[in-house]
Write a protein that holds these residues in place. Structure first.
Motif, PDB file in Angstrom:
ATOM      1  N   VAL A  32     -44.943 -16.918 -41.268  1.00 10.32           N
ATOM      2  CA  VAL A  32     -45.110 -16.590 -39.851  1.00 10.32           C
ATOM      3  C   VAL A  32     -43.759 -16.216 -39.240  1.00 10.32           C
ATOM      4  CG1 VAL A  32     -45.638 -17.548 -37.572  1.00 10.32           C
ATOM      5  CG2 VAL A  32     -47.188 -17.942 -39.485  1.00 10.32           C
ATOM      6  N   ILE A  33     -42.735 -16.992 -39.560  1.00 15.00           N
ATOM      7  CA  ILE A  33     -41.400 -16.730 -38.996  1.00 15.00           C
ATOM      8  C   ILE A  33     -40.852 -15.403 -39.499  1.00 15.00           C
ATOM      9  CG2 ILE A  33     -39.054 -17.628 -38.762  1.00 15.00           C
ATOM     10  CD1 ILE A  33     -40.244 -20.411 -39.338  1.00 15.00           C
ATOM     11  N   ILE A  34     -41.132 -15.099 -40.766  1.00 13.57           N
ATOM     12  CA  ILE A  34     -40.670 -13.829 -41.327  1.00 13.57           C
ATOM     13  C   ILE A  34     -41.380 -12.663 -40.647  1.00 13.57           C
ATOM     14  CG2 ILE A  34     -40.663 -12.402 -43.420  1.00 13.57           C
ATOM     15  CD1 ILE A  34     -40.285 -15.035 -45.003  1.00 13.57           C
ATOM     16  N   GLN A  35     -42.678 -12.822 -40.376  1.00 13.53           N
ATOM     17  CA  GLN A  35     -43.455 -11.758 -39.743  1.00 13.53           C
ATOM     18  C   GLN A  35     -43.198 -11.639 -38.249  1.00 13.53           C
ATOM     19  OE1 GLN A  35     -47.552 -12.550 -40.802  1.00 13.53           O
ATOM     20  NE2 GLN A  35     -47.315 -11.701 -42.854  1.00 13.53           N
ATOM     21  N   ASN A  36     -42.791 -12.751 -37.635  1.00 16.27           N
ATOM     22  CA  ASN A  36     -42.536 -12.751 -36.192  1.00 16.27           C
ATOM     23  C   ASN A  36     -41.224 -13.463 -35.919  1.00 16.27           C
ATOM     24  OD1 ASN A  36     -42.561 -12.845 -33.407  1.00 16.27           O
ATOM     25  ND2 ASN A  36     -44.234 -14.312 -33.259  1.00 16.27           N
ATOM     26  N   SER A  37     -40.175 -12.703 -35.732  1.00 19.30           N
ATOM     27  CA  SER A  37     -38.845 -13.271 -35.543  1.00 19.30           C
ATOM     28  C   SER A  37     -38.764 -14.173 -34.322  1.00 19.30           C
ATOM     29  CB  SER A  37     -37.818 -12.144 -35.420  1.00 19.30           C
ATOM     30  OG  SER A  37     -36.516 -12.655 -35.215  1.00 19.30           O
ATOM     31  N   PHE A  38     -39.677 -13.982 -33.345  1.00 21.00           N
ATOM     32  CA  PHE A  38     -39.645 -14.783 -32.126  1.00 21.00           C
ATOM     33  C   PHE A  38     -40.465 -16.065 -32.243  1.00 21.00           C
ATOM     34  CE2 PHE A  38     -38.262 -10.726 -30.386  1.00 21.00           C
ATOM     35  CZ  PHE A  38     -37.266 -11.120 -29.503  1.00 21.00           C
ATOM     36  N   ALA A  39     -41.103 -16.292 -33.382  1.00 23.48           N
ATOM     37  CA  ALA A  39     -41.835 -17.538 -33.584  1.00 23.48           C
ATOM     38  C   ALA A  39     -40.847 -18.697 -33.559  1.00 23.48           C
ATOM     39  CB  ALA A  39     -42.580 -17.507 -34.915  1.00 23.48           C
ATOM     40  N   ALA A  40     -41.055 -19.616 -32.643  1.00 21.18           N
ATOM     41  CA  ALA A  40     -40.087 -20.704 -32.449  1.00 21.18           C
ATOM     42  C   ALA A  40     -40.782 -22.055 -32.483  1.00 21.18           C
ATOM     43  CB  ALA A  40     -39.365 -20.530 -31.108  1.00 21.18           C
ATOM     44  N   SER A  41     -39.978 -23.108 -32.533  1.00 23.79           N
ATOM     45  CA  SER A  41     -40.511 -24.466 -32.521  1.00 23.79           C
ATOM     46  C   SER A  41     -40.846 -24.919 -31.117  1.00 23.79           C
ATOM     47  CB  SER A  41     -39.491 -25.428 -33.145  1.00 23.79           C
ATOM     48  OG  SER A  41     -39.214 -25.078 -34.480  1.00 23.79           O
ATOM     49  N   THR A  47     -50.208  -8.307 -36.138  1.00 23.00           N
ATOM     50  CA  THR A  47     -50.528  -7.943 -37.515  1.00 23.00           C
ATOM     51  C   THR A  47     -50.181  -9.092 -38.455  1.00 23.00           C
ATOM     52  OG1 THR A  47     -48.343  -6.919 -37.753  1.00 23.00           O
ATOM     53  CG2 THR A  47     -50.161  -5.503 -37.066  1.00 23.00           C
ATOM     54  N   GLY A  48     -50.415  -8.890 -39.749  1.00 19.91           N
ATOM     55  CA  GLY A  48     -50.133  -9.937 -40.720  1.00 19.91           C
ATOM     56  C   GLY A  48     -51.029 -11.140 -40.485  1.00 19.91           C
ATOM     57  N   LEU A  49     -50.457 -12.326 -40.543  1.00 20.84           N
ATOM     58  CA  LEU A  49     -51.227 -13.547 -40.317  1.00 20.84           C
ATOM     59  C   LEU A  49     -51.771 -13.605 -38.889  1.00 20.84           C
ATOM     60  CD1 LEU A  49     -49.055 -16.191 -42.210  1.00 20.84           C
ATOM     61  CD2 LEU A  49     -51.170 -15.100 -42.964  1.00 20.84           C
ATOM     62  N   TYR A  50     -51.076 -12.932 -37.965  1.00 16.12           N
ATOM     63  CA  TYR A  50     -51.541 -12.893 -36.577  1.00 16.12           C
ATOM     64  C   TYR A  50     -52.805 -12.050 -36.429  1.00 16.12           C
ATOM     65  CZ  TYR A  50     -47.295 -15.171 -34.933  1.00 16.12           C
ATOM     66  OH  TYR A  50     -46.294 -16.076 -34.702  1.00 16.12           O
ATOM     67  N   GLY A  51     -53.142 -11.290 -37.459  1.00 16.60           N
ATOM     68  CA  GLY A  51     -54.388 -10.559 -37.439  1.00 16.60           C
ATOM     69  C   GLY A  51     -55.577 -11.431 -37.812  1.00 16.60           C
TER      70      GLY A  51
END
Length: 224
Positions: free
Chosen positions: A127-136, A149-153
């Protein structure tokens, strides 16, 4: 000291501390499930961290900012605190289960638990690789773009999907059925966190309302 060396030193200290806690709670070092779990945990967190440090240091920094103090809103401070408590309960109950023999978990199920931990942490890393803004933390940063897209799809919150897989796997990996009880409050916390997070995203992240209408499932495909 380089960033990679700092990460490895911190990782080793963290791993040693977790191993000591497991051994103390279990009352023995003769706990093969714990040592396999620690090896799985180390590889499943260190390798993605090394990748991010080289390819996307900003994303790595976002993942490091975690915990109640890092959250900007009170409701999320409380929720993430409860999440940490549920994780602690997973470890404590599972290790005590080993000590007092409350469960009799077959080796195959323990191995399955470790596989689930690998999958769960792997999903989180992807998820972090696909979305650089994915944060804790729950927030929308300046310049943040919607990723669909990706897992967000598949689901709107794939990182939390990875979290769920991980917390189910931990007690099984540690040879405990009773530890699964701690999954319930952890899952409740994630559901409440998701609902609150979606209010923020709908208000502050461009395109999120339309994305939520197109992507029906929040956490588990074809369920919720």
């Amino acid at each position: 000291m380089t960033a990679i060396l700092r990460m490895l030193v911190f990782g080793i200290v963290e791993l040693a501390a977790l191993g000591a806690v497991l051994a103390l709670l279990a009352g023995t070092v003769d706990y093969w499930q714990a040592w396999i779990f620690l090896a799985v945990f180390a590889l499943s967190t260190w390798l993605p961290s090394l990748y991010l440090l080289r390819k996307d240091p900003a994303a790595h920094q976002r993942r490091k900012r975690a915990g109640p103090v890092a959250e900007t809103r009170l409701v999320q401070k409380v929720l993430i605190g409860c999440w940490y408590l549920s994780l602690a309960a997973l470890i404590v109950v599972s290790a005590l289960d080993h000590r007092f023999g409350w469960s009799s978990v077959p080796t195959a199920i323990c191995v399955l638990g470790s596989v689930l931990v690998i999958i769960g942490l792997g999903v989180t890393s992807l998820v972090i690789i696909q979305n650089s803004f994915a944060a804790s933390t729950v927030q929308v940063e300046t310049g943040q773009m919607l990723v669909s897209t990706g897992l967000y799809g598949l689901v709107r919150h794939p990182m939390y999907t990875g979290n769920v897989i991980t917390i189910v796997g931990i007690p099984l990996a540690l040879g405990s059925y009773w530890g699964l009880l701690a999954v319930i409050p952890g899952l409740i916390v994630l559901i409440v966190r998701i609902r609150d997070e979606e209010k923020l995203l709908s208000a502050e992240l461009d395109g999120y309302r339309e994305y939520a209408q197109q992507s029906r499932y929040r956490l588990v495909p074809h369920m919720w």
